[in-house]
Design a protein around this motif. Sequence first.
Motif, mmCIF file in Angstrom:
data_model
loop_
_atom_site.group_PDB
_atom_site.id
_atom_site.type_symbol
_atom_site.label_atom_id
_atom_site.label_comp_id
_atom_site.label_asym_id
_atom_site.label_seq_id
_atom_site.Cartn_x
_atom_site.Cartn_y
_atom_site.Cartn_z
ATOM 1 N N ILE A 183 9.012 -7.348 -10.067
ATOM 2 C CA ILE A 183 10.139 -7.534 -10.977
ATOM 3 C C ILE A 183 10.631 -6.174 -11.468
ATOM 4 O O ILE A 183 9.872 -5.388 -12.026
ATOM 5 C CB ILE A 183 9.735 -8.431 -12.161
ATOM 6 C CG1 ILE A 183 9.394 -9.829 -11.641
ATOM 7 C CG2 ILE A 183 10.850 -8.485 -13.213
ATOM 8 C CD1 ILE A 183 8.789 -10.745 -12.664
ATOM 9 N N GLY A 184 11.906 -5.899 -11.226
ATOM 10 C CA GLY A 184 12.540 -4.680 -11.722
ATOM 11 C C GLY A 184 12.309 -3.440 -10.877
ATOM 12 O O GLY A 184 12.763 -2.357 -11.245
ATOM 13 N N VAL A 185 11.599 -3.555 -9.744
ATOM 14 C CA VAL A 185 11.337 -2.395 -8.892
ATOM 15 C C VAL A 185 11.709 -2.750 -7.458
ATOM 16 O O VAL A 185 11.229 -3.726 -6.908
ATOM 17 C CB VAL A 185 9.845 -1.969 -8.960
ATOM 18 C CG1 VAL A 185 9.553 -0.842 -7.980
ATOM 19 C CG2 VAL A 185 9.473 -1.551 -10.372
ATOM 20 N N ARG A 186 12.549 -1.921 -6.870
ATOM 21 C CA ARG A 186 12.914 -2.101 -5.465
ATOM 22 C C ARG A 186 12.029 -1.171 -4.635
ATOM 23 O O ARG A 186 12.052 0.046 -4.828
ATOM 24 C CB ARG A 186 14.392 -1.767 -5.263
ATOM 25 C CG ARG A 186 14.876 -2.085 -3.854
ATOM 26 C CD ARG A 186 16.354 -1.813 -3.676
ATOM 27 N NE ARG A 186 16.630 -0.409 -3.931
ATOM 28 C CZ ARG A 186 17.629 0.029 -4.704
ATOM 29 N NH1 ARG A 186 18.433 -0.816 -5.290
ATOM 30 N NH2 ARG A 186 17.822 1.319 -4.877
ATOM 31 N N THR A 187 11.239 -1.750 -3.740
ATOM 32 C CA THR A 187 10.349 -0.964 -2.894
ATOM 33 C C THR A 187 10.312 -1.558 -1.503
ATOM 34 O O THR A 187 10.824 -2.641 -1.260
ATOM 35 C CB THR A 187 8.919 -0.895 -3.489
ATOM 36 O OG1 THR A 187 8.174 0.105 -2.808
ATOM 37 C CG2 THR A 187 8.198 -2.227 -3.394
ATOM 38 N N ASN A 188 9.702 -0.838 -0.593
ATOM 39 C CA ASN A 188 9.508 -1.323 0.765
ATOM 40 C C ASN A 188 8.008 -1.349 1.051
ATOM 41 O O ASN A 188 7.386 -0.302 1.237
ATOM 42 C CB ASN A 188 10.217 -0.412 1.778
ATOM 43 C CG ASN A 188 10.012 -0.894 3.193
ATOM 44 O OD1 ASN A 188 10.100 -2.090 3.475
ATOM 45 N ND2 ASN A 188 9.723 0.028 4.092
ATOM 46 N N PHE A 189 7.422 -2.546 1.075
ATOM 47 C CA PHE A 189 6.016 -2.688 1.440
ATOM 48 C C PHE A 189 5.912 -2.498 2.944
ATOM 49 O O PHE A 189 6.624 -3.167 3.707
ATOM 50 C CB PHE A 189 5.498 -4.076 1.064
ATOM 51 C CG PHE A 189 5.370 -4.307 -0.405
ATOM 52 C CD1 PHE A 189 4.258 -3.845 -1.102
ATOM 53 C CD2 PHE A 189 6.358 -4.991 -1.103
ATOM 54 C CE1 PHE A 189 4.135 -4.065 -2.464
ATOM 55 C CE2 PHE A 189 6.233 -5.214 -2.458
ATOM 56 C CZ PHE A 189 5.125 -4.751 -3.147
ATOM 57 N N THR A 190 5.036 -1.609 3.396
ATOM 58 C CA THR A 190 4.928 -1.323 4.817
ATOM 59 C C THR A 190 3.542 -0.810 5.186
ATOM 60 O O THR A 190 2.894 -0.135 4.369
ATOM 61 C CB THR A 190 5.996 -0.304 5.269
ATOM 62 O OG1 THR A 190 5.843 -0.040 6.669
ATOM 63 C CG2 THR A 190 5.900 0.999 4.498
ATOM 64 N N THR A 191 3.112 -1.124 6.399
ATOM 65 C CA THR A 191 1.851 -0.585 6.904
ATOM 66 C C THR A 191 2.066 0.769 7.568
ATOM 67 O O THR A 191 1.105 1.447 7.916
ATOM 68 C CB THR A 191 1.200 -1.552 7.917
ATOM 69 O OG1 THR A 191 2.112 -1.798 8.981
ATOM 70 C CG2 THR A 191 0.800 -2.860 7.244
ATOM 71 N N THR A 192 3.318 1.158 7.739
ATOM 72 C CA THR A 192 3.651 2.456 8.333
ATOM 73 C C THR A 192 4.610 3.203 7.410
ATOM 74 O O THR A 192 5.806 3.319 7.702
ATOM 75 C CB THR A 192 4.281 2.265 9.734
ATOM 76 O OG1 THR A 192 5.428 1.411 9.608
ATOM 77 C CG2 THR A 192 3.288 1.643 10.714
ATOM 78 N N PRO A 193 4.099 3.694 6.268
ATOM 79 C CA PRO A 193 4.987 4.325 5.291
ATOM 80 C C PRO A 193 5.562 5.649 5.785
ATOM 81 O O PRO A 193 4.940 6.361 6.564
ATOM 82 C CB PRO A 193 4.068 4.537 4.088
ATOM 83 C CG PRO A 193 2.695 4.632 4.664
ATOM 84 C CD PRO A 193 2.704 3.734 5.861
ATOM 85 N N ASN A 194 6.753 5.948 5.281
ATOM 86 C CA ASN A 194 7.364 7.238 5.590
ATOM 87 C C ASN A 194 6.959 8.253 4.516
ATOM 88 O O ASN A 194 6.120 7.963 3.653
ATOM 89 C CB ASN A 194 8.889 7.095 5.734
ATOM 90 C CG ASN A 194 9.563 6.656 4.443
ATOM 91 O OD1 ASN A 194 9.075 6.876 3.337
ATOM 92 N ND2 ASN A 194 10.729 6.015 4.586
ATOM 93 N N ALA A 195 7.564 9.409 4.568
ATOM 94 C CA ALA A 195 7.211 10.498 3.655
ATOM 95 C C ALA A 195 7.541 10.180 2.194
ATOM 96 O O ALA A 195 7.037 10.859 1.293
ATOM 97 C CB ALA A 195 7.917 11.783 4.079
ATOM 98 N N SER A 196 8.347 9.147 1.936
ATOM 99 C CA SER A 196 8.679 8.805 0.551
ATOM 100 C C SER A 196 7.504 8.162 -0.188
ATOM 101 O O SER A 196 7.475 8.142 -1.415
ATOM 102 C CB SER A 196 9.891 7.871 0.501
ATOM 103 O OG SER A 196 9.535 6.562 0.922
ATOM 104 N N ALA A 197 6.528 7.625 0.538
ATOM 105 C CA ALA A 197 5.386 6.938 -0.085
ATOM 106 C C ALA A 197 4.512 7.930 -0.856
ATOM 107 O O ALA A 197 4.261 9.040 -0.389
ATOM 108 C CB ALA A 197 4.561 6.232 0.978
ATOM 109 N N ARG A 198 4.069 7.515 -2.013
ATOM 110 C CA ARG A 198 3.136 8.340 -2.796
ATOM 111 C C ARG A 198 1.738 8.091 -2.226
ATOM 112 O O ARG A 198 1.259 6.953 -2.219
ATOM 113 C CB ARG A 198 3.207 7.963 -4.259
ATOM 114 C CG ARG A 198 4.603 8.196 -4.836
ATOM 115 C CD ARG A 198 4.530 8.633 -6.273
ATOM 116 N NE ARG A 198 5.842 8.698 -6.861
ATOM 117 C CZ ARG A 198 6.585 9.805 -6.919
ATOM 118 N NH1 ARG A 198 6.151 10.918 -6.394
ATOM 119 N NH2 ARG A 198 7.770 9.781 -7.513
ATOM 120 N N PRO A 199 1.050 9.155 -1.754
ATOM 121 C CA PRO A 199 -0.215 8.972 -1.032
ATOM 122 C C PRO A 199 -1.359 8.405 -1.858
ATOM 123 O O PRO A 199 -2.295 7.844 -1.294
ATOM 124 C CB PRO A 199 -0.550 10.381 -0.525
ATOM 125 C CG PRO A 199 0.266 11.310 -1.354
ATOM 126 C CD PRO A 199 1.467 10.549 -1.818
#
Length: 179
Positions: free
Chosen positions: A76-92
């Motif tokens: 709720i209130g957060v737009r994200t992309n859940f993925t098993t292959t994250p790009n560089a935008s993902a916080r490690p």
Amino acid sequence: MSFFPRLALLALLPVLAACGRERVVADEISPAYTAAEVAYAASDRDLRVVIHGNPLGGSPQAFARTVTDAMQNKIIGVRTNFTTTPNASARPDYAVVLAFNPAETMLNSALCRGGGIPTKPVGGTLIVQSAFCRAGGALTSATGWLDEPRGLDDPALRELIAGLTFSLFPSRRVECLEC
């Protein structure tokens, strides 16, 4: 039937509809969990999903896609992309970890420690342990189960994953005022 009994019946419909074949139980939320941290970890970026197990057999990639598709738009209130292959935008330091039919009894918080998690083979009731992790520790966690999963196209499977995702990302912490 008067207005108030109809209103009460309408209010119960979502509860009755939720009584399907799947169930989700959320664990106690870590004191470190905040909506601001969820926004920092996931807002407008990829959020890494780690999946252990493939309880329905078939292609692991197709199973991962089914899981991550069911997770989309559930914070709720957060737009994200859940993925098993994250790009560089993902916080490690952040991830959502799901263990499908874990072979050993474990705390949900153990999911965040990394490493392999042994899982049971295909068949029977589907049990999922999940956690929203930061740097090896669980901020939130939940367990869910589904009687008789019927494959990747089973709406109950998508509802289970969606319910787990909602449980992992509550919009606010609920504090006990009279404990």
